[in-house]
Write a protein that holds these residues in place. Structure first.
Motif, mmCIF file in Angstrom:
data_model
loop_
_atom_site.group_PDB
_atom_site.id
_atom_site.type_symbol
_atom_site.label_atom_id
_atom_site.label_comp_id
_atom_site.label_asym_id
_atom_site.label_seq_id
_atom_site.Cartn_x
_atom_site.Cartn_y
_atom_site.Cartn_z
ATOM 1 N N VAL A 50 0.804 -1.323 0.101
ATOM 2 C CA VAL A 50 -0.109 0.067 -0.075
ATOM 3 C C VAL A 50 0.949 1.279 -0.121
ATOM 4 O O VAL A 50 0.772 2.173 -0.775
ATOM 5 N N ALA A 51 1.759 1.396 0.886
ATOM 6 C CA ALA A 51 2.835 2.632 0.964
ATOM 7 C C ALA A 51 3.533 2.622 -0.550
ATOM 8 O O ALA A 51 3.676 3.705 -1.068
ATOM 9 N N ASP A 52 3.847 1.567 -1.205
ATOM 10 C CA ASP A 52 4.454 1.766 -2.726
ATOM 11 C C ASP A 52 3.240 2.208 -3.706
ATOM 12 O O ASP A 52 3.725 3.274 -4.245
ATOM 13 N N GLN A 53 2.046 1.908 -3.399
ATOM 14 C CA GLN A 53 1.236 2.542 -4.214
ATOM 15 C C GLN A 53 0.917 3.991 -3.986
ATOM 16 O O GLN A 53 0.621 4.927 -4.811
ATOM 17 N N LEU A 54 0.981 4.254 -2.467
ATOM 18 C CA LEU A 54 1.008 5.565 -2.353
ATOM 19 C C LEU A 54 2.014 6.686 -2.652
ATOM 20 O O LEU A 54 2.117 7.943 -2.450
ATOM 21 N N GLY A 55 3.306 5.999 -2.676
ATOM 22 C CA GLY A 55 4.410 6.712 -2.984
ATOM 23 C C GLY A 55 4.893 7.122 -1.771
ATOM 24 O O GLY A 55 5.685 8.530 -1.864
ATOM 25 N N ILE A 56 4.793 6.674 -0.815
ATOM 26 C CA ILE A 56 5.417 7.124 0.685
ATOM 27 C C ILE A 56 6.523 6.239 1.280
ATOM 28 O O ILE A 56 6.398 5.106 0.824
ATOM 29 N N PRO A 57 7.277 6.702 2.024
ATOM 30 C CA PRO A 57 8.247 5.933 2.516
ATOM 31 C C PRO A 57 7.542 4.999 3.619
ATOM 32 O O PRO A 57 6.641 5.195 4.159
ATOM 33 N N PHE A 58 8.401 3.649 3.843
ATOM 34 C CA PHE A 58 7.664 3.011 4.582
ATOM 35 C C PHE A 58 8.831 2.274 5.600
ATOM 36 O O PHE A 58 9.936 1.808 5.101
ATOM 37 N N TYR A 59 8.614 1.975 6.568
ATOM 38 C CA TYR A 59 9.402 1.602 7.789
ATOM 39 C C TYR A 59 8.838 0.390 8.522
ATOM 40 O O TYR A 59 7.699 0.668 8.972
ATOM 41 N N VAL A 60 9.610 -0.582 8.908
ATOM 42 C CA VAL A 60 9.075 -1.349 10.048
ATOM 43 C C VAL A 60 9.827 -1.009 11.418
ATOM 44 O O VAL A 60 11.028 -1.172 11.442
ATOM 45 N N TRP A 61 9.090 -0.840 12.400
ATOM 46 C CA TRP A 61 9.850 -0.342 13.563
ATOM 47 C C TRP A 61 9.416 -1.529 14.669
ATOM 48 O O TRP A 61 8.177 -2.283 14.904
ATOM 49 N N ASP A 62 10.721 -2.220 15.263
ATOM 50 C CA ASP A 62 10.477 -3.253 16.020
ATOM 51 C C ASP A 62 10.364 -2.858 17.551
ATOM 52 O O ASP A 62 10.750 -2.229 18.120
ATOM 53 N N MET A 63 9.089 -3.036 17.971
ATOM 54 C CA MET A 63 8.616 -2.880 19.384
ATOM 55 C C MET A 63 8.183 -4.227 19.941
ATOM 56 O O MET A 63 7.405 -4.104 20.819
#
Length: 366
Positions: A54-67
């Motif tokens: 979805v982030a790729d479709q929206l053209g926004i940066p995407f991160y996975v934060w380990d919590m």
């Protein structure tokens, strides 16, 4: 971005509103399954992949934060300890309080972001304070079937000032239609249900594995043994199913759990009339704005999708006291009571005691 349809549309709407958006997926499990089990659980590897798409479709940066470590300590360990103590916690409230609007928000602010937006169904309404300035209030969503204001009742005023809920003015079917129109792969993805870290939905089985079997007695209100259990932690006030009583009630009436006694490892059962309470004491109060002064006329809700009951509430000696106009069944210590003024959330407290009081044992005058 959980990887579901709600957070996908929430991100898109924040972009449409002119915000600079970054997608963040929270890795909350230290051993995430590759694939989800039906519609249960969340935060799997599959979910992270859906969120990234979805982030790729929206053209926004995407991160996975380990919590995962923070989630394990503040939510999972708390859940286990509360059940071991004979209480019935709501892990979604604790996750919102400790993870999504504390750990996540704190990290976001430290990195220079202004706020966190989520796919929760609730509304933030801006009003003008008596002395000037803008006040942000938390309100119910327009879709009562999806309203999540109850699990957001733990937010304080500072957290609410940094929170956005773009879906609160829309129903779930409309959200799915919008997701499909935007071409999101997750438009028809099923909602996650139950407790996210118990993917198979078997809470009793999970607790037994975590705490071990602890056989004990099921007794009636006179102390007579009417059955056996394998762990008092697996029972909650108001429960009727799964009691497997060896001795039925003399009058043939169904019996319910009316008390869990962890100190003696006993479960107490009784008739339905013993479940009705009209007085609730809560601790760990969280106010979504100024705490009410004196006795306030409120609506009180004790379950995530439960009914709202007319009540009076006031703060006293560090506690929150709630007096309901009628009796409510199945109120268990460890649950949360969330207080409303109309559609506005006033705040919440963790229930420590619930009882039936006579009508003249009323709230203080004020």
């Amino acid at each position: 971005m959980s990887g579901g349809v709600d957070s996908a549309v929430a991100a898109a709407r924040m972009i449409d509103a002119g915000h600079d958006v970054v997608g963040v997926h929270l890795a909350l499990s230290q051993s995430a399954a590759t694939l989800r089990e039906s519609a249960r659980g969340c935060c799997t590897i599959e979910d992270a992949g859906d969120a990234r798409r979805v982030a790729d479709q929206l053209g926004i940066p995407f991160y996975v934060w380990d919590m995962a470590s923070r989630f394990s300590r503040d939510v999972v360990d708390d859940f286990r300890a509360e059940y071991a103590a004979g209480r019935t916690p709501n892990p979604c409230l604790r996750c919102n309080e400790k993870i999504k609007f504390a750990a996540l928000l704190d990290k976001a602010l430290a990195l220079g972001f202004d706020a966190v937006a989520t796919g929760h169904y609730a509304q933030v309404v801006e009003t003008t304070a008596p002395g000037g300035g803008v006040v942000r209030e938390l309100h119910r969503a327009v879709d009562p079937a999806k309203d999540q204001s109850y699990v957001l009742g733990v937010l304080d005023a500072e957290q609410l000032a940094r929170s956005f809920f773009p879906l609160g003015d829309t129903t779930k079917p409309q959200i799915r239609e919008e997701a499909a129109a935007r071409g999101f792969y997750v438009a028809k993805k099923p909602d996650s249900h139950d407790i996210c870290f118990i993917a198979d939905g078997d809470t009793r089985g999970w607790l037994t594995r975590e705490l071990g079997e602890a056989p004990g007695e099921i007794v009636d209100t006179t102390g007579e043994v009417v059955g056996r259990h394998r762990g008092a932690f697996a029972y909650t006030v108001g429960q009727r199913r799964g009691l497997a009583l060896s001795r039925p009630a003399p009058d043939g009436q169904p019996r319910y759990v009316v008390e869990v006694r962890p100190e003696s490892n006993q479960v107490v059962v009784g008739t339905a009339d013993l479940l009705g309470v009209n007085a609730i004491t809560g601790e760990h109060a969280r106010w979504c704005g100024p705490a009410p002064e004196g006795v306030a006329e409120v609506g009180a809700q004790v379950r995530a999708h439960g009914e709202e009951y007319p009540a009076r509430a006031w703060a006293q000696d560090g506690r929150v006291e709630v007096r309901l106009e009628g009796r409510v069944r199945g109120v268990a210590p460890g649950q949360s009571v969330v207080l409303y003024e109309g559609t506005r959330v006033i705040g919440s407290a963790t229930i420590t005691a619930a009882r039936l009081e006579r009508s003249d044992a009323a709230a203080p005058v004020g």
